[in-house]
Design an enzyme around this catalytic site. Structure first.
Site, PDB file in Angstrom:
ATOM      1  N   TRP A  70      38.096  45.666  43.173  1.00 52.37           N
ATOM      2  CA  TRP A  70      37.971  44.288  42.670  1.00 52.37           C
ATOM      3  C   TRP A  70      38.906  43.355  43.453  1.00 52.37           C
ATOM      4  O   TRP A  70      38.569  42.214  43.742  1.00 52.37           O
ATOM      5  CB  TRP A  70      38.326  44.248  41.177  1.00 52.37           C
ATOM      6  CG  TRP A  70      38.317  42.859  40.604  1.00 52.37           C
ATOM      7  CD1 TRP A  70      37.247  42.194  40.091  1.00 52.37           C
ATOM      8  CD2 TRP A  70      39.429  41.964  40.493  1.00 52.37           C
ATOM      9  NE1 TRP A  70      37.618  40.936  39.668  1.00 52.37           N
ATOM     10  CE2 TRP A  70      38.958  40.768  39.906  1.00 52.37           C
ATOM     11  CE3 TRP A  70      40.780  42.040  40.831  1.00 52.37           C
ATOM     12  CZ2 TRP A  70      39.780  39.679  39.644  1.00 52.37           C
ATOM     13  CZ3 TRP A  70      41.599  40.947  40.573  1.00 52.37           C
ATOM     14  CH2 TRP A  70      41.096  39.783  39.990  1.00 52.37           C
ATOM     15  N   HIS A  71      40.076  43.889  43.810  1.00 48.66           N
ATOM     16  CA  HIS A  71      41.056  43.061  44.521  1.00 48.66           C
ATOM     17  C   HIS A  71      40.605  42.721  45.937  1.00 48.66           C
ATOM     18  O   HIS A  71      40.939  41.664  46.454  1.00 48.66           O
ATOM     19  CB  HIS A  71      42.424  43.746  44.564  1.00 48.66           C
ATOM     20  CG  HIS A  71      43.191  43.579  43.293  1.00 48.66           C
ATOM     21  ND1 HIS A  71      43.063  44.441  42.241  1.00 48.66           N
ATOM     22  CD2 HIS A  71      44.069  42.629  42.890  1.00 48.66           C
ATOM     23  CE1 HIS A  71      43.835  44.045  41.250  1.00 48.66           C
ATOM     24  NE2 HIS A  71      44.455  42.946  41.607  1.00 48.66           N
ATOM     25  N   GLY A  72      39.872  43.608  46.563  1.00 48.19           N
ATOM     26  CA  GLY A  72      39.455  43.291  47.925  1.00 48.19           C
ATOM     27  C   GLY A  72      38.507  44.327  48.480  1.00 48.19           C
ATOM     28  O   GLY A  72      38.541  45.495  48.081  1.00 48.19           O
ATOM     29  N   PHE A  74      40.937  37.006  46.235  1.00 50.42           N
ATOM     30  CA  PHE A  74      40.264  38.049  45.455  1.00 50.42           C
ATOM     31  C   PHE A  74      39.157  37.409  44.618  1.00 50.42           C
ATOM     32  O   PHE A  74      38.449  37.983  43.945  1.00 50.42           O
ATOM     33  CB  PHE A  74      41.246  38.788  44.553  1.00 50.42           C
ATOM     34  CG  PHE A  74      42.436  39.323  45.310  1.00 50.42           C
ATOM     35  CD1 PHE A  74      42.265  39.861  46.582  1.00 50.42           C
ATOM     36  CD2 PHE A  74      43.703  39.260  44.793  1.00 50.42           C
ATOM     37  CE1 PHE A  74      43.355  40.332  47.299  1.00 50.42           C
ATOM     38  CE2 PHE A  74      44.794  39.741  45.499  1.00 50.42           C
ATOM     39  CZ  PHE A  74      44.618  40.275  46.748  1.00 50.42           C
TER      40      PHE A  74
END
Lengths: 371, 490
Positions: B343-345, B490
Site C-alpha cells: 500500500w505504501h509503494g 503513497f
C-alpha cells in the site's frame, strides 16, 4: 464554565503574546547577508575578483548575467586561447588587503595577456565535482589551452554541486550529459526558495510564486528570511565549534566516500583534458607551515603522493608542490570560528605579497613547461 | 494544495471565516467546493477521478441499504463491485508499472523478453487514502455499522474533506459525517487549539523534516557498498526522524484544521519512538491506518467478524468471540503486513518493509511467554531500546533505492570490519544524536513534566508562550514549499 473560560483565554493570550514577541524578534534579527560558505573569511580577509576593461575575468557565481558578461569580455579582448583557473577562496581572497592590491589571477592576466586570455572561476570550499562541472562548461565554450587547479586537501571533504554558484549551468544542464556523477550531485541540492518541489506546473506553483513575489516587493521582513536562515545556521555552526572546541587549527579527517568522489571527478577532468589536448597544472597550494597544519599528517602525505601518481599517468599534466612557498609573515589571522572572540590562525588566505609569490611560481611554470 | 505554503494558509483563513459565517446548506457546499479547489490546485483533471470514486460508493451504498439482509448474494455482489472498482483504479494508477516490470523480469528469468507498452501514468495524489475511505464506508454500510448517507454533498464532504484528503488520517464515515453535518457552536477554543496544532505541525515539517531531508538524501546517495555499520545505523535513525516529523507534522496540521471547524479527528501519532514493544509501536504510529488494516483486512482474513465499533479509530472494537487458530493468525499477520507494505509503494522494498514488521511482531508474540519470565527483558529501557533500534532499522528498505541496496546496508550492520569508519560529514552523526536526545526529552516533558506543570498555571503559561514564540519565529523563517510531504507519494 468559568474554568473553561479561563483556560480558553489563557491559550489565546499565550498565542497572541507569542506571535507579537516573535515579530519583534524577527525584526531585530535581520543582519547583513553573509553566506555560510563565506563566513569563514571573516573581516580580516577581503574578496578580490579581477576585472579587465570593465568585464569580469574572475568570478564566483555563474548566473545568466555573469556568463553573458564573461563572454562579452572574452570577445572584446580578441577571443584568444584561454588559461582557465579553478580554485577556492585562497585565489579570490587577500588577507589584510590594502588599496590597489591584487590577487595572482590579475597579476597573471596582466603579464600573460599578449597571446592568451585568463579566466578564473573560484568559489569557497570548491570541490573537484564542482570543478568538473565548471571545467566542462568552459572547455565546451572557450578554447581552453591551459587549466590550473590548486588541490586543497580540505576541499576533498566537500560534496555536492551548490546551486547558487552554478545557477546558469544547472538551468541548462541536460540529463544526457556525459557525467552521471554531476547529475546525481546536482539533483540532491536543488532546494532553494525557487524550487517548489512536487508542485511544479501546478496552480499552486503559480499562486505560490505570485504571493511570494508580492511579499518580497512589499515586506523587508519577508525578504530577510533567507538571510535569517543563513544566520541561524552560522550560529549553530559557532555553537557546535564552541561545544566541541573546534577552531581553524583543529584536525580535519578525510571522509572516505566524499574523498573518493572528488578523486573520481579529478580523474574525469584529467581524462577529458587529455582527450581535448588541454595542458593541466595541478598544484598543492600554499599552506601556513610555521605551525602545525590542521590535517592528519599521514593522510595529507598520502593525498599528495596520490595526486602526484595520478599526474604521472598523464602526459599533459604537470604536478607541483607549492605548499611551502609563502613565508609565515605573509599569512594572517582569521576571526574566531566559535563563540569566543579570540582570533585564530588562517591557514588558507595570505596577503598580497603571497599572491605575488604564487603568481611568479605559476608564471614560471607556464613559461617553462607549456611554451 | 500543500500545507506548508502561503497559498494554503490564505485558503484556510478565508475558509474558516466562511465556515463559521455560512448557514448549514451553504456551509456544506462550502466544505465540498473548497475541498475540490484544494485538490484541484494540484491537477484539476484528477478531480473527475475522485468524484467518480465518491459517486460510485455513494450510489452502491444507497442500493446496499435498500436491499434486505436476506438477499445476501445481491448485497455481496454490490460490495464486491465497489471494492473491485476502487482497487482497480488504485492498481491502474499505482501498480501497473510495478506489475509490468515484474512480468518483464519473470520472462527474463526464462531467457525471454516481452515489451509491455504502458501509457504515461501519473499517480493521483491521495488516491491510496481516499480509496481506503470509500471502501471502508461501503463495507460499514454492508455490515450495518453506519447509516447510509443520502445527501451526496455531505458524503462528498466526508471523502474529500481537505484536511485529511491527501495523507489522512484515514477516517471512518461514522466518526466524521455527523460532525460535518451538525456544526458545533462556535468557540474560540476551537480556533486556538487549531492554531496550536497547525503551528506544531508546521514546525515539525518546515523546521525539522525539511532541514533533515538534504542530509538523508546525501547519505542514501552514497554507494551502499562503501557504507559502514555506524553509517547504516545513523541513516536509519535520521530517516526515521525525518519521516516521523514529516508525517506527524502533516497529521498535526490536518487535526488542527479540523479543530478550527470544531471537528475532532482521531490522533494519528503518539510518540511512536517511545514504544516498548512492536505492538505498542503500531498503536502509536499511523494509528488510523493500523486500525483500518486491522478492521478491514487482518480480522476478516482470520474469519473474525467485526460486530460493532464505537467510532473510535484507535479502539473500541467489538469483535466476534471465536477461538483463534494460531496458524491462520500468523498467516493473516504476514499477508496483512505484506499488503500494508505494498500500500505504501509499488516496490519490493515496501513489501519487504511490511514483511520485516510482521516478523518482528511474530517473534514478539512467540517470545512473549519467555520474556515475561526473564526480569531483564521486562525492564522498560530494554524493551524501548530493542523496539527503537529495530523499528528504526525497518526504515532502510522504505528509503533505499532497491532491495539489493537494502540487503547490502543490512549486511554492514553485521560486519565488524570498519564498523566505526565514517563515510558522511561529522554533522550528520551529531544531528542524529541531537534528534534522538530531543525526541526523548520531548516525550519525557509531555509525559511527566507537562502534566505537573499544568497545575502551576502561571508557569505553564510562561512555558507555553516561550514554546509558541520559538515555533512562530522558526516557522516564519523556514516556511517554504520546497519539499512535499513524504506520504503524498503513497
Amino acid at each position: 464554565m468559568s474554568n473553561f473560560k479561563v483556560k480558553l483565554n489563557t491559550k489565546i493570550i499565550s498565542l497572541l503574546i507569542a506571535f507579537s514577541i516573535s515579530i519583534l524578534l524577527i525584526r531585530n534579527s535581520i543582519s547583513p547577508e553573509i553566506r555560510f560558505d563565506e563566513f569563514a573569511l571573516g573581516d580580516k580577509t577581503s574578496s578580490y575578483f579581477a576585472i579587465k576593461n570593465d568585464k569580469p575575468i574572475h568570478f564566483d557565481r555563474l548566473t545568466e548575467k555573469s556568463v553573458e558578461e564573461i563572454n562579452k569580455g572574452w570577445i572584446q579582448r580578441g577571443s584568444k586561447d584561454v588559461v582557465f583557473i579553478l580554485g577556492n577562496s585562497q585565489t579570490h581572497s587577500i588577507n589584510q588587503m590594502k588599496t590597489d592590491e591584487l590577487n595572482y589571477v590579475k597579476l597573471l592576466s596582466d603579464s600573460l595577456s599578449k597571446n592568451i586570455d585568463i579566466l578564473a572561476h573560484t568559489f569557497p570550499n570548491a570541490n573537484t565535482q564542482e570543478m568538473l562541472f565548471s571545467y566542462l562548461y568552459f572547455k565546451n565554450n572557450y578554447p581552453v589551452k591551459y587549466l590550473i587547479i590548486p588541490l586543497f586537501f580540505d576541499d576533498f571533504r566537500e560534496d555536492f554541486v551548490r546551486e547558487y554558484f552554478f545557477e546558469y549551468l544547472i538551468k541548462n544542464f541536460h540529463k544526457n550529459e556525459k557525467y552521471s556523477l554531476i547529475q546525481s550531485k546536482i539533483k540532491n541540492i536543488s532546494r532553494s526558495d525557487d524550487s517548489n518541489a512536487g508542485i511544479d506546473g501546478t496552480y499552486q506553483e503559480k499562486s505560490e510564486r505570485y504571493l511570494n513575489n508580492k511579499l518580497l516587493t512589499f515586506s523587508e521582513l519577508w525578504k530577510s528570511r533567507e538571510k535569517m536562515r543563513g544566520d541561524i545556521f552560522i550560529k549553530l555552526y559557532l555553537l557546535r565549534n564552541s561545544f566541541f572546541g573546534i577552531n581553524a587549527s583543529s584536525n580535519r579527517k578525510i571522509i572516505r566516500n566524499v574523498y573518493n568522489d572528488n578523486m573520481n571527478a579529478l580523474n574525469h577532468i584529467l581524462y577529458d583534458a587529455k582527450e581535448n589536448k588541454v595542458n593541466v597544472i595541478l598544484y598543492i597550494p600554499p599552506i601556513r607551515y610555521d605551525i602545525d597544519i590542521p590535517y592528519d599528517s599521514n593522510e595529507y602525505d598520502s593525498f599528495k603522493s596520490e595526486i602526484s601518481k595520478i599526474s604521472d599517468s598523464f602526459t599533459n599534466v604537470k604536478f607541483f608542490n607549492l605548499e611551502k612557498i609563502i613565508p609565515a609573515n605573509y599569512w594572517g589571522m582569521t576571526e574566531s570560528t566559535n563563540l569566543s572572540s579570540e582570533a585564530e590562525y588562517d591557514f588558507m588566505h595570505f596577503q598580497y605579497s603571497g599572491h605575488k609569490i604564487l603568481f611568479q611560481e605559476l608564471k614560471n611554470i607556464i613559461e617553462q613547461h607549456f611554451k | 494544495m500543500i500545507f506548508n505554503s502561503l497559498t494554503f494558509l490564505l485558503f484556510l483563513l478565508f475558509f474558516t471565516i466562511l465556515y463559521w459565517i455560512l448557514k448549514d446548506k451553504y456551509r456544506l457546499a462550502l466544505v465540498f467546493l473548497s475541498s475540490l479547489i484544494f485538490y484541484g490546485f494540484w491537477k484539476i483533471e484528477f478531480l473527475l477521478l475522485i468524484l467518480f470514486s465518491t459517486f460510485l460508493d455513494f450510489e452502491i451504498s444507497k442500493r446496499l441499504d435498500k436491499i434486505s439482509i436476506k438477499f445476501r448474494k445481491k448485497r455481496k455482489f454490490l460490495l464486491v463491485l465497489s471494492v473491485v472498482t476502487n482497487l482497480s483504479l488504485l492498481i491502474y494508477f499505482k501498480y501497473l508499472y510495478f506489475i509490468a516490470d515484474n512480468i518483464n523480469d519473470l520472462f527474463n528469468v526464462f531467457g525471454k523478453s516481452i515489451e509491455i507498452n504502458l501509457p504515461n501514468i501519473i499517480l493521483p495524489i491521495g488516491i491510496s487514502f481516499y480509496t481506503f475511505q470509500t471502501i471502508s464506508y461501503t463495507v460499514d454500510v454492508f455490515r450495518k455499522h453506519v447509516n447510509v448517507e443520502k445527501n451526496f454533498i455531505l458524503y462528498g464532504c466526508y471523502v474529500t474533506f481537505f484536511p485529511q484528503l491527501i495523507a489522512g488520517p484515514v477516517l471512518r464515515a461514522g466518526e466524521v459525517i455527523p460532525q460535518i453535518k451538525n456544526r458545533s457552536k462556535f468557540r474560540f477554543k476551537y480556533i486556538s487549539d487549531g492554531i496550536e496544532r497547525i503551528l506544531y505541525g508546521l514546525f515539525l515539517k518546515v523546521v525539522l523534516a525539511d532541514n533533515i531531508a538534504p542530509l538523508v538524501d546525501e547519505g542514501f546517495l552514497i554507494d551502499a557498498n562503501s557504507l559502514s555499520g555506524i553509517d547504516v545505523f545513523t541513516l536509519a535513525f535520521l530517516f526515521g526522524f525525518q519521516i516521523y516529523f514529516d508525517f506527524a507534522g502533516y497529521s498535526h496540521i490536518a487535526i488542527g484544521c479540523a479543530n478550527m471547524m470544531g471537528i475532532k479527528f482521531p490522533e494519528n501519532f503518539n510518540y511512536p519512538y517511545a514504544a516498548r514493544s512492536f505492538k505498542s509501536f503500531w498503536k502509536r504510529w499511523h494509528i488510523s491506518l493500523s486500525s483500518w488494516i486491522r478492521d478491514y483486512l487482518y480480522l476478516p482474513l482470520q474469519g473474525i467478524k467485526v460486530i460493532d465499533r464505537n467510532n473510535i479509530s484507535k479502539g473500541g472494537l467489538n469483535i466476534e468471540n471465536i477461538k483463534i487458530d494460531e496458524l491462520n493468525r500468523n498467516k493473516s499477520l504476514f499477508i496483512t503486513w505484506a499488503l500494508m507494505g505494498l500500500w505504501h509503494g509499488a516496490n519490493w522494498t515496501f513489501i519487504f518493509w511490511g514483511v520485516y514488521h510482521s516478523i518482528t511482531i511474530f517473534f514478539e508474540r512467540l517470545f512473549s511467554p519467555i520474556r515475561k519470565k526473564i526480569h531483564f527483558f521486562n525492564l522498560p529501557i530494554v524493551g524501548w531500546l530493542i523496539t527503537l533500534v529495530l523499528s528504526m532499522l525497518s526504515w532502510i528498505p522504505f528509503r533505499a533505492e532497491s532491495l539489493n541496496d537494502t540487503f547490502i546496508m543490512y549486511s554492514k550492520i553485521f560486519s565488524m570490519d570498519n564498523f566505526l569508519l565514517i563515510s558522511m560529514r561529522e554533522n550528520i552523526y551529531l544531528i542524529t544524536f541531537i534528534l534522538l536526545v530531543f525526541c526523548s526529552l520531548s516525550f519525557l516533558y509531555s509525559e511527566y513534566i507537562s502534566q505537573k506543570l499544568k497545575k502551576a498555571k502561571s508557569v505553564f503559561f510562561v512555558i507555553n508562550t516561550i514554546k509558541f514564540t520559538a515555533m512562530f519565529y522558526f516557522v516564519y523563517i523556514f516556511l517554504r514549499p520546497i519539499n512535499q510531504f513524504i506520504y503524498f507519494q503513497f
